[in-house]
Write a protein that holds these residues in place. Structure first.
Motif: not given
Length: 157
Positions: A11, A100, A124, A127-128, A130-133, A136-137
């Motif tokens: 990442d 949220r 920004t 959001k990077q 806390n993504s849908d994945d 990864r988050s």
């Protein structure tokens, strides 16, 4: 964060050195850090706390249901939403911020007693992180939590 730790995950780290004018609301856009914690322990803590987060449409069960007898069959109401079109519009407007807010408060209540401290960040970067994945988050946030102190201001509990 050492470059090797980021390279192992594959990442790209977000830039955490954010100018004060670009920082988001301190109640909404934060990241966690704990001095002396390992990335593995931070990932375990985040994974544990992540399971309490609301996902999808949340439905509430009634607070009280009498159990004296079986419910008689009823005809389904024509309109599912008793609030009408205006209620749908208002609900759509407040749904995102409300979700949220619930998500953040659950994460705060789980992470702060474990010794983590919140630091401000931008919308920004948040959001990077806390993504849908979810995997990864969690991995990205754990690497930040175990890394050096973020250069942004600390948020008081």
């Amino acid at each position: 964060m050492p470059v090797s730790a980021w390279a192992q995950t594959g990442d790209t780290p977000p830039v955490l050195d954010i100018p004060a004018k670009d920082l988001g609301d301190a109640r909404k856009y934060v990241l966690f850090h704990k001095p002396g914690v390992t990335a593995a322990q931070a990932e375990a803590d985040l994974a544990f706390c992540w399971r309490f987060l609301a996902r999808g449409v949340q439905r509430r069960a009634p607070g009280f249901v009498p159990w004296h007898r079986a419910d008689a069959p009823r005809q389904a109401p024509y309109a599912v939403n008793p609030y009408g079109l205006v209620g749908d519009a208002i609900g759509a407007i407040i749904a995102g911020p409300l979700d949220r807010s619930v998500r953040q408060s659950r994460l705060y209540r789980c992470m702060l007693p474990r010794g983590y401290v919140r630091y401000r960040t931008s919308e920004t970067v948040w959001k990077q992180l806390n993504s849908d994945d979810a995997a990864r988050s969690i991995r990205l946030q754990a690497l930040i939590a175990a890394g050096p102190n973020p250069p942004t201001p600390r948020v008081a509990p």
